[in-house]
Design an enzyme around this catalytic site. Structure first.
Site, PDB file in Angstrom:
ATOM      1  N   TYR A 197       0.848  -1.203   0.000  1.00  0.00           N
ATOM      2  CA  TYR A 197       0.000   0.000   0.000  1.00  0.00           C
ATOM      3  C   TYR A 197       0.882   1.250   0.000  1.00  0.00           C
ATOM      4  CZ  TYR A 197      -4.505   2.299   0.775  1.00  0.00           C
ATOM      5  OH  TYR A 197      -5.648   3.059   0.648  1.00  0.00           O
TER       6      TYR A 197
ATOM      7  N   LYS B 192      -3.240   8.334   2.947  1.00  0.00           N
ATOM      8  CA  LYS B 192      -4.464   8.133   3.743  1.00  0.00           C
ATOM      9  C   LYS B 192      -4.273   8.654   5.173  1.00  0.00           C
ATOM     10  CE  LYS B 192      -7.212   6.081   0.748  1.00  0.00           C
ATOM     11  NZ  LYS B 192      -8.247   6.883   0.066  1.00  0.00           N
TER      12      LYS B 192
HETATM   13  P1  NAP Z   1     -12.662   3.273  -7.945  1.00  0.00           P
HETATM   14  O1  NAP Z   1     -13.990   2.773  -8.308  1.00  0.00           O
HETATM   15  O2  NAP Z   1     -11.540   3.046  -8.904  1.00  0.00           O
HETATM   16  O3  NAP Z   1     -12.771   4.802  -7.536  1.00  0.00           O
HETATM   17  C1  NAP Z   1     -11.634   5.664  -7.473  1.00  0.00           C
HETATM   18  C2  NAP Z   1     -12.061   6.946  -8.104  1.00  0.00           C
HETATM   19  O4  NAP Z   1     -11.043   7.964  -7.992  1.00  0.00           O
HETATM   20  C3  NAP Z   1     -12.312   6.745  -9.595  1.00  0.00           C
HETATM   21  O5  NAP Z   1     -13.570   7.277  -9.924  1.00  0.00           O
HETATM   22  C4  NAP Z   1     -11.179   7.536 -10.209  1.00  0.00           C
HETATM   23  O6  NAP Z   1     -11.423   7.976 -11.521  1.00  0.00           O
HETATM   24  C5  NAP Z   1     -11.086   8.671  -9.217  1.00  0.00           C
HETATM   25  N1  NAP Z   1      -9.920   9.509  -9.497  1.00  0.00           N
HETATM   26  C6  NAP Z   1      -8.629   9.136  -9.624  1.00  0.00           C
HETATM   27  N2  NAP Z   1      -7.880  10.195 -10.000  1.00  0.00           N
HETATM   28  C7  NAP Z   1      -8.734  11.254 -10.099  1.00  0.00           C
HETATM   29  C8  NAP Z   1      -8.582  12.616 -10.449  1.00  0.00           C
HETATM   30  N3  NAP Z   1      -7.376  13.144 -10.775  1.00  0.00           N
HETATM   31  N4  NAP Z   1      -9.681  13.424 -10.468  1.00  0.00           N
HETATM   32  C9  NAP Z   1     -10.899  12.949 -10.140  1.00  0.00           C
HETATM   33  N5  NAP Z   1     -11.104  11.652  -9.797  1.00  0.00           N
HETATM   34  C10 NAP Z   1     -10.032  10.816  -9.782  1.00  0.00           C
HETATM   35  O7  NAP Z   1     -12.155   2.573  -6.570  1.00  0.00           O
HETATM   36  P2  NAP Z   1     -12.757   2.589  -5.086  1.00  0.00           P
HETATM   37  O8  NAP Z   1     -12.112   1.435  -4.415  1.00  0.00           O
HETATM   38  O9  NAP Z   1     -14.225   2.726  -5.113  1.00  0.00           O
HETATM   39  O10 NAP Z   1     -12.089   3.904  -4.463  1.00  0.00           O
HETATM   40  C11 NAP Z   1     -12.837   4.941  -3.862  1.00  0.00           C
HETATM   41  C12 NAP Z   1     -12.159   5.381  -2.579  1.00  0.00           C
HETATM   42  O11 NAP Z   1     -12.252   4.331  -1.611  1.00  0.00           O
HETATM   43  C13 NAP Z   1     -10.671   5.703  -2.704  1.00  0.00           C
HETATM   44  O12 NAP Z   1     -10.360   6.809  -1.885  1.00  0.00           O
HETATM   45  C14 NAP Z   1     -10.025   4.450  -2.141  1.00  0.00           C
HETATM   46  O13 NAP Z   1      -8.713   4.676  -1.653  1.00  0.00           O
HETATM   47  C15 NAP Z   1     -10.991   4.161  -1.026  1.00  0.00           C
HETATM   48  N6  NAP Z   1     -10.908   2.813  -0.433  1.00  0.00           N
HETATM   49  C16 NAP Z   1     -10.987   1.716  -1.230  1.00  0.00           C
HETATM   50  C17 NAP Z   1     -10.902   0.462  -0.650  1.00  0.00           C
HETATM   51  C18 NAP Z   1     -10.972  -0.777  -1.507  1.00  0.00           C
HETATM   52  O14 NAP Z   1     -10.517  -1.833  -1.064  1.00  0.00           O
HETATM   53  N7  NAP Z   1     -11.537  -0.719  -2.701  1.00  0.00           N
HETATM   54  C19 NAP Z   1     -10.758   0.325   0.739  1.00  0.00           C
HETATM   55  C20 NAP Z   1     -10.696   1.477   1.513  1.00  0.00           C
HETATM   56  C21 NAP Z   1     -10.756   2.718   0.923  1.00  0.00           C
HETATM   57  P3  NAP Z   1     -10.510   7.259 -12.707  1.00  0.00           P
HETATM   58  O15 NAP Z   1     -10.905   5.829 -12.705  1.00  0.00           O
HETATM   59  O16 NAP Z   1     -10.848   7.983 -13.922  1.00  0.00           O
HETATM   60  O17 NAP Z   1      -9.066   7.453 -12.317  1.00  0.00           O
END
Ligand code: NAP
Length: 261
Positions: A155, A162
């Site tokens: 990570y 984070k």
């Molecule tokens: P996701 O569906 O890939 O969502 C991540 C989002 O961030 C995407 O819509 C992505 O757009 C956007 N993003 C990246 N760069 C950007 C930019 N420059 N401007 C605007 N948007 C941008 O994955 P997710 O897992 O749902 O992630 C959402 C949040 O949850 C994140 O903060 C992640 O760290 C957090 N989280 C995830 C997990 C897990 O296991 N999945 C666990 C804990 C926390 P693009 O695809 O176009 O880049």
């Protein structure tokens, strides 16, 4: 009457139907919320447009959060569309793939900057504009991960981003408390999404947490339910908080010895 009847808000970070932000959007829609969506790039438009339409959203706008002008533009459009808003969801993170594997000591300056800019500073940038659309107060929610608290191999720089994000939640909560705006985070357990698949050995982490956590793995709907709470008046006395929605993984010191046999 739903919990969010007559409430309006913006959701940043829906990339597709597996996105955590989409789990939150569905929960808020069930409660009667009017939702505006913002996505990162043109490529996502064809995915996000139909999803937004399925929740009768009147607002879908592109915004790269590294660009202050783009953020100003999306909030100007939101003001035209909604006048004021009641909540904002920040569900955005990014680090170059090569930073999410191997040795942390090899983190590059450019990778560090990118990760902190997109995954942490963007919350400040969005909160600053959201405040002007929340004259009567509101609720802001972001997404974090346990890698902020404890070392999670691979990570890497995202754990540092984070940790900064969680501190940012507390500083914003203090500052925006004067405006009756609450700021909280959900620390979600691992969930299979586009962003997660960029982290080295994600599948192994997912299955390990599924074994070790008292409740096993969580899903987008679990996070959506917690979002329902943190964005609604039911959490009116809560701000600056990081709520774990991780099946209880964070309470464990060591795995059950029976698992190790
Ligand atoms: P996701 O569906 O890939 O969502 C991540 C989002 O961030 C995407 O819509 C992505 O757009 C956007 N993003 C990246 N760069 C950007 C930019 N420059 N401007 C605007 N948007 C941008 O994955 P997710 O897992 O749902 O992630 C959402 C949040 O949850 C994140 O903060 C992640 O760290 C957090 N989280 C995830 C997990 C897990 O296991 N999945 C666990 C804990 C926390 P693009 O695809 O176009 O880049």
């Amino acid at each position: 009457m739903g919990l969010f009847t007559d409430k309006k808000g913006l959701i940043f970070g829906v990339a597709n139907k597996n996105s955590i932000a989409w789990g939150i959007a569905q929960a808020l829609h069930e409660e009667g919320a009017t939702l505006g969506f913002s996505y990162a790039g043109e490529i996502l438009k064809k995915r996000v447009d139909p999803l937004a339409a399925s929740l009768n959203s009147p607002f879908v706008e592109e915004c790269d959060v590294t660009d202050d002008g783009a953020i100003d533009a999306v909030f100007a459009k939101a003001q035209e569309q909604f006048g004021t808003i009641d909540f904002l969801v920040h569900s955005i993170a990014f680090a170059p793939r090569e930073e999410l594997t191997g040795r942390f000591v090899d983190t590059t300056r450019a990778g560090f900057r990118t990760a902190l800019d997109i995954s942490c500073y963007s919350l400040v940038a969005l909160a600053k504009r959201a405040r002007t659309l929340m004259p009567d107060g509101g609720s802001i929610l972001t997404m974090t991960y346990f890698g902020a608290e404890k070392v999670t191999p691979n990570y890497n720089v995202m754990g540092v981003a984070k940790a900064a994000l969680e501190a940012t939640v507390r500083y914003l909560a203090w500052d925006l408390g004067k405006d009756n705006i609450r700021v909280n985070a959900i620390s979600a357990g691992p969930i299979k999404t586009l962003a997660a698949s960029g982290v080295g050995s994600f599948r192994k982490s997912l299955s390990y947490v599924g074994e070790v956590a008292p409740l096993g793995n969580v899903d987008q709907a679990n996070v959506g339910d917690a979002g329902r709470f943190l964005l609604s008046n039911w959490s009116g006395g809560i701000t600056g908080e990081v709520l774990h929605v991780d099946g209880g993984y964070n309470i464990m010191g060591a795995p059950d010895p029976e698992m190790m046999e």
